[in-house]
Design an enzyme around this catalytic site. Structure first.
Site, PDB file in Angstrom:
ATOM      1  N   GLY A 149       0.845  -1.193   0.000  1.00 34.93           N
ATOM      2  CA  GLY A 149       0.000   0.000   0.000  1.00 34.93           C
ATOM      3  C   GLY A 149       0.883   1.247   0.000  1.00 34.93           C
ATOM      4  O   GLY A 149       2.086   1.182  -0.316  1.00 34.93           O
ATOM      5  N   ALA A 170       2.160   2.863   2.400  1.00 38.90           N
ATOM      6  CA  ALA A 170       3.296   2.779   3.326  1.00 38.90           C
ATOM      7  C   ALA A 170       4.402   1.898   2.754  1.00 38.90           C
ATOM      8  O   ALA A 170       5.566   2.313   2.673  1.00 38.90           O
ATOM      9  CB  ALA A 170       2.818   2.240   4.673  1.00 38.90           C
ATOM     10  N   THR A 195      -5.235   1.343   0.509  1.00 39.59           N
ATOM     11  CA  THR A 195      -4.804   2.593  -0.126  1.00 39.59           C
ATOM     12  C   THR A 195      -5.652   2.947  -1.339  1.00 39.59           C
ATOM     13  O   THR A 195      -6.113   4.066  -1.484  1.00 39.59           O
ATOM     14  CB  THR A 195      -3.314   2.498  -0.503  1.00 39.59           C
ATOM     15  OG1 THR A 195      -2.569   2.354   0.715  1.00 39.59           O
ATOM     16  CG2 THR A 195      -2.836   3.733  -1.246  1.00 39.59           C
ATOM     17  N   TRP A 234      -8.570   2.359  -2.009  1.00 43.22           N
ATOM     18  CA  TRP A 234      -9.965   2.677  -1.700  1.00 43.22           C
ATOM     19  C   TRP A 234     -10.127   4.077  -1.117  1.00 43.22           C
ATOM     20  O   TRP A 234     -11.251   4.557  -0.952  1.00 43.22           O
ATOM     21  CB  TRP A 234     -10.535   1.668  -0.699  1.00 43.22           C
ATOM     22  CG  TRP A 234     -10.653   0.298  -1.267  1.00 43.22           C
ATOM     23  CD1 TRP A 234      -9.707  -0.687  -1.232  1.00 43.22           C
ATOM     24  CD2 TRP A 234     -11.769  -0.244  -1.975  1.00 43.22           C
ATOM     25  NE1 TRP A 234     -10.169  -1.804  -1.863  1.00 43.22           N
ATOM     26  CE2 TRP A 234     -11.432  -1.565  -2.331  1.00 43.22           C
ATOM     27  CE3 TRP A 234     -13.026   0.259  -2.333  1.00 43.22           C
ATOM     28  CZ2 TRP A 234     -12.297  -2.389  -3.039  1.00 43.22           C
ATOM     29  CZ3 TRP A 234     -13.889  -0.565  -3.024  1.00 43.22           C
ATOM     30  CH2 TRP A 234     -13.533  -1.866  -3.378  1.00 43.22           C
ATOM     31  N   GLU A 278     -12.307  19.735   5.380  1.00 40.26           N
ATOM     32  CA  GLU A 278     -12.988  18.580   5.967  1.00 40.26           C
ATOM     33  C   GLU A 278     -13.267  18.874   7.424  1.00 40.26           C
ATOM     34  O   GLU A 278     -12.559  19.670   8.054  1.00 40.26           O
ATOM     35  CB  GLU A 278     -12.091  17.338   5.871  1.00 40.26           C
ATOM     36  CG  GLU A 278     -12.527  16.373   4.801  1.00 40.26           C
ATOM     37  CD  GLU A 278     -11.638  15.139   4.712  1.00 40.26           C
ATOM     38  OE1 GLU A 278     -10.840  14.897   5.629  1.00 40.26           O
ATOM     39  OE2 GLU A 278     -11.755  14.430   3.715  1.00 40.26           O
ATOM     40  N   HIS A 324     -16.724   4.362  10.889  1.00 37.20           N
ATOM     41  CA  HIS A 324     -17.364   5.342  10.012  1.00 37.20           C
ATOM     42  C   HIS A 324     -18.870   5.203  10.223  1.00 37.20           C
ATOM     43  O   HIS A 324     -19.387   4.084  10.259  1.00 37.20           O
ATOM     44  CB  HIS A 324     -17.002   5.047   8.550  1.00 37.20           C
ATOM     45  CG  HIS A 324     -17.312   6.177   7.629  1.00 37.20           C
ATOM     46  ND1 HIS A 324     -18.596   6.482   7.250  1.00 37.20           N
ATOM     47  CD2 HIS A 324     -16.512   7.092   7.028  1.00 37.20           C
ATOM     48  CE1 HIS A 324     -18.563   7.534   6.445  1.00 37.20           C
ATOM     49  NE2 HIS A 324     -17.314   7.923   6.293  1.00 37.20           N
ATOM     50  N   ARG A 366     -18.015  12.277  13.883  1.00 37.45           N
ATOM     51  CA  ARG A 366     -18.162  10.909  13.407  1.00 37.45           C
ATOM     52  C   ARG A 366     -18.573   9.912  14.498  1.00 37.45           C
ATOM     53  O   ARG A 366     -19.498   9.118  14.313  1.00 37.45           O
ATOM     54  CB  ARG A 366     -16.806  10.431  12.874  1.00 37.45           C
ATOM     55  CG  ARG A 366     -16.796  10.179  11.419  1.00 37.45           C
ATOM     56  CD  ARG A 366     -15.452   9.679  10.978  1.00 37.45           C
ATOM     57  NE  ARG A 366     -15.296  10.056   9.582  1.00 37.45           N
ATOM     58  CZ  ARG A 366     -14.259   9.757   8.836  1.00 37.45           C
ATOM     59  NH1 ARG A 366     -13.242   9.097   9.346  1.00 37.45           N
ATOM     60  NH2 ARG A 366     -14.210  10.115   7.581  1.00 37.45           N
ATOM     61  N   HIS A 373     -13.413   1.244  10.420  1.00 41.66           N
ATOM     62  CA  HIS A 373     -12.811   2.022   9.337  1.00 41.66           C
ATOM     63  C   HIS A 373     -11.303   2.172   9.467  1.00 41.66           C
ATOM     64  O   HIS A 373     -10.568   2.004   8.493  1.00 41.66           O
ATOM     65  CB  HIS A 373     -13.480   3.399   9.327  1.00 41.66           C
ATOM     66  CG  HIS A 373     -13.119   4.254   8.157  1.00 41.66           C
ATOM     67  ND1 HIS A 373     -13.132   3.792   6.859  1.00 41.66           N
ATOM     68  CD2 HIS A 373     -12.738   5.563   8.094  1.00 41.66           C
ATOM     69  CE1 HIS A 373     -12.760   4.776   6.047  1.00 41.66           C
ATOM     70  NE2 HIS A 373     -12.513   5.844   6.763  1.00 41.66           N
ATOM     71  N   GLU A 382      -0.750   1.955   8.535  1.00 43.14           N
ATOM     72  CA  GLU A 382      -1.826   1.713   9.513  1.00 43.14           C
ATOM     73  C   GLU A 382      -1.450   0.654  10.547  1.00 43.14           C
ATOM     74  O   GLU A 382      -1.953   0.676  11.672  1.00 43.14           O
ATOM     75  CB  GLU A 382      -3.115   1.334   8.767  1.00 43.14           C
ATOM     76  CG  GLU A 382      -4.332   1.449   9.665  1.00 43.14           C
ATOM     77  CD  GLU A 382      -5.651   1.370   8.910  1.00 43.14           C
ATOM     78  OE1 GLU A 382      -5.699   1.703   7.706  1.00 43.14           O
ATOM     79  OE2 GLU A 382      -6.651   0.972   9.547  1.00 43.14           O
ATOM     80  N   ARG A 408      -8.389   9.342  14.883  1.00 48.67           N
ATOM     81  CA  ARG A 408      -7.671   9.907  13.726  1.00 48.67           C
ATOM     82  C   ARG A 408      -8.395  11.114  13.142  1.00 48.67           C
ATOM     83  O   ARG A 408      -9.615  11.091  12.954  1.00 48.67           O
ATOM     84  CB  ARG A 408      -7.547   8.833  12.647  1.00 48.67           C
ATOM     85  CG  ARG A 408      -6.928   9.311  11.364  1.00 48.67           C
ATOM     86  CD  ARG A 408      -7.054   8.244  10.301  1.00 48.67           C
ATOM     87  NE  ARG A 408      -8.446   8.032   9.931  1.00 48.67           N
ATOM     88  CZ  ARG A 408      -8.902   8.047   8.676  1.00 48.67           C
ATOM     89  NH1 ARG A 408      -8.081   8.255   7.678  1.00 48.67           N
ATOM     90  NH2 ARG A 408     -10.176   7.847   8.411  1.00 48.67           N
ATOM     91  N   LEU A 414      -3.019   8.757   5.014  1.00 53.95           N
ATOM     92  CA  LEU A 414      -2.179   8.633   3.819  1.00 53.95           C
ATOM     93  C   LEU A 414      -0.892   9.440   4.010  1.00 53.95           C
ATOM     94  O   LEU A 414       0.198   8.989   3.665  1.00 53.95           O
ATOM     95  CB  LEU A 414      -2.926   9.111   2.571  1.00 53.95           C
ATOM     96  CG  LEU A 414      -4.102   8.231   2.127  1.00 53.95           C
ATOM     97  CD1 LEU A 414      -4.790   8.854   0.907  1.00 53.95           C
ATOM     98  CD2 LEU A 414      -3.670   6.812   1.807  1.00 53.95           C
TER      99      LEU A 414
END
Ligand SMILES: Cc1cc2nc3c(=O)[nH]c(=O)nc-3n(C[C@H](O)[C@H](O)[C@H](O)COP(=O)(O)OP(=O)(O)OC[C@H]3O[C@@H](n4cnc5c(N)ncnc54)[C@H](O)[C@@H]3O)c2cc1C
Length: 506
Positions: free
Chosen positions: A13, A15, A43, A45, A113, A229, A279, A337, A361, A372, A378
């Site tokens: 991914g 990382a 990653t 997704w 965000e 999520h 969230r 999530h 992760e 988080r 990312l």
């Protein structure tokens, strides 16, 4: 059969590929992945984007403050600061490799965000940021003759000599085992979502890297912090798939409301911010409805035909399920999530086992604290991954590994139907007892049931890795007696738990 490398990276991914590419060509590198390198894992997704404080008036310091606020101040402050300051360097690196970020008037567009005080989210292809990132990293890795890809390979065990990590035992699609040997082994195996009945994570994110690290003697920390999520598209009753498409939070931002099957808008009673609450507040309110036997829907009908233009991906995922959001409320559930906890590493991504490193992760740098901040993962994966690759490259090639201790035999068998049944049971258990709302009783019950499942498995069964990781998560939950960040203790009093006896003692 054995192969010698200077560096082994488990995971392809953001990382893992950042470590491999960061090492820059001076080393012989193996990248191990369960699927096609760069195209498996979480990653590709990722939808929201990549956080970087590069806009006017913004600063790495403010990004750090927002990160620490979201993380309930449980964060490792130096790690946060280092990550937020690394963002410009990460962007330059990605741009040099050909990453196409979305632009406005020729400049990279910065979106805003929730919980970020400045617009600082970079997107690619709208909500296809992860796919573009994966494309860039994969293509760059494919161009390097010094990177060997071991695809469709499952890492079963960290090989050691004494206290030192010296390689990885992998099993290929045909069930053949191979020893990959190197003085530096990096785990970049991603998250744990697949331990839960409902998740946004792909099949590879099953926490196996954490079990491997634990067996090898690494320390795991903050495992109790699992982010859920609030809105994923609910599966049909007969659909066994665990990975669910996310229903973007921007829909709630656009005025769509959460209702239950009696049509009640329950978020109004749950929070003064109603649907725009944080969230975890929304996730708990949705979960509360589900535990009362209600179904939960996102009512998108007020948007009418505008939904097609504004949220084409959402319309598409609904259509795949035979749903039309213009005329019917869309069923949703929360989904596991992101995992904030992981293999404890220092600022150089080193675990306490010499030669064993972790990034992305699966690692716990302490950047995310107890919760988080969106779009930071990312950035963390790339910043720490690239820096680790660069640091390992400075050592240059090393002498071949000649001595390896006998293997423990973890995950030595091929997967059986029993493994699948046990995994299904584990996912239900984690969802109901170790999920969005936990209690002393639910956690004790989960621990007991996981121990029974472990005893029922044959030695070397692959599912023992998932059971080990799940048990470690439950034990971490039991140790943290108060609610903090994403770890929420509801209902019954949380008794003190003795790790030695495995019993609640008061
Ligand atoms: C739907 C979704 C949306 C997201 N949106 C965002 C976002 O907008 N912004 C953001 O910052 N983050 C987002 N995230 C989180 C982010 O995508 C992940 O945290 C990040 O991609 C993890 O990268 P990684 O390299 O650590 O792991 P991954 O990308 O998950 O890669 C893991 C790799 O490890 C391999 N692997 C695992 N176990 C083994 C094993 N035993 N043997 C061999 N190989 C193994 C896998 O095959 C894979 O190659 C999102 C996540 C999801 C699921």
């Amino acid at each position: 059969m054995s192969e010698q490398y200077d560096l082994i990276v488990v995971g392809s991914g953001a990382a893992g590929l950042s470590v491999a590419l960061g090492s820059g060509g001076g080393l012989r590198v193996a990248v191990v992945s369960r699927g096609v390198a760069g195209l498996d894992g979480a990653t590709c997704w990722a939808q929201g984007g990549l956080a970087a404080a590069v806009g006017q008036g913004d600063s790495a310091g403010q990004h750090a403050v927002d990160t620490i606020t979201a993380g309930a101040r449980h964060n490792h402050k130096s790690a946060v600061r280092w990550m937020t300051e690394s963002a410009p360097d990460v962007l330059r690196w990605l741009l040099a490799m050909g990453m196409q970020f979305d632009t406005v008037n020729g400049r990279i567009a910065l979106g805003r965000e929730a919980a970020h005080t400045f617009p600082r989210i970079l997107h690619a292809g709208g909500d296809a940021t992860g796919a573009e990132l994966a494309r860039v990293l994969r293509e760059a890795a494919m161009r390097q003759s010094w990177i060997d890809r071991h695809e469709f390979a499952d890492a079963c065990e960290i090989l050691k000599h004494g206290n030192q990590a010296v390689g990885v035992l992998v099993r290929n699609r045909r069930g053949e085992q191979m020893r990959l040997l190197a003085p530096s082994v990096v785990l970049a195996t991603g998250g744990i979502g697949q331990l839960y009945r409902h998740t946004s994570n792909p099949a590879e994110a099953d926490g196996s890297g954490l079990a491997l690290a634990h067996v090898a003697g690494a320390e795991l920390v903050d495992l109790e912090f699992v982010q859920f999520h609030p809105t994923a598209l609910s599966p049909r009753a007969d659909d066994p798939s665990t990975q669910l498409p996310l229903v973007t939070e921007a829909l709630r931002g656009a005025g769509c409301q959460l209702i239950n099957d009696q049509g009640a808008r329950f978020m109004v009673a749950a929070s003064s911010q109603a649907e725009l609450a944080p969230r975890d507040v929304v996730a708990r309110a949705v979960y509360d409805q589900l535990t009362r036997g209600n179904r939960v829907f996102l009512d998108v009908r007020p948007l009418g035909d505008r939904v097609r233009a504004q949220f084409p991906n959402f319309v598409q995922i609904c259509a795949q399920r035979g749903l039309d959001p213009r005329v019917q409320p869309i069923p949703i559930v929360p989904a596991a999530h992101y995992h904030m906890g992981g293999i404890k590493v220092d600022l150089h991504s080193m675990s306490r086992v010499p030669g064993l490193y972790a990034v992305g992760e699966v690692a716990c740098t302490g950047v995310h604290g107890a919760n988080r901040l969106a779009s930071n993962s990312l950035l963390e994966a790339i910043a720490f991954g690239k820096a680790l690759g660069e640091r390992l490259a400075q050592r240059g090639p090393v002498a071949p590994i000649t001595r390896v201790d006998p293997v423990v035999g973890h995950a030595a068998r091929a997967e059986s139907t029993n493994d699948q049944m046990v995994l299904g049971r584990l996912r239900q258990l984690m969802w109901s007892d170790v999920g969005i709302v936990r209690s002393s009783e639910s956690l004790q019950s989960a621990l007991g049931q996981i121990q029974v499942l472990e005893r029922r498995c044959l030695a070397g069964a692959p599912v023992l890795r998932q059971l080990t990781t799940a048990r470690l998560i439950v034990e971490a939950c039991l140790r943290r007696r108060e609610s903090l960040g994403a770890h929420y203790i509801g209902g019954a009093t949380h008794a003190h738990w003795s790790p030695r006896s495995g019993q609640a003692v008061a």
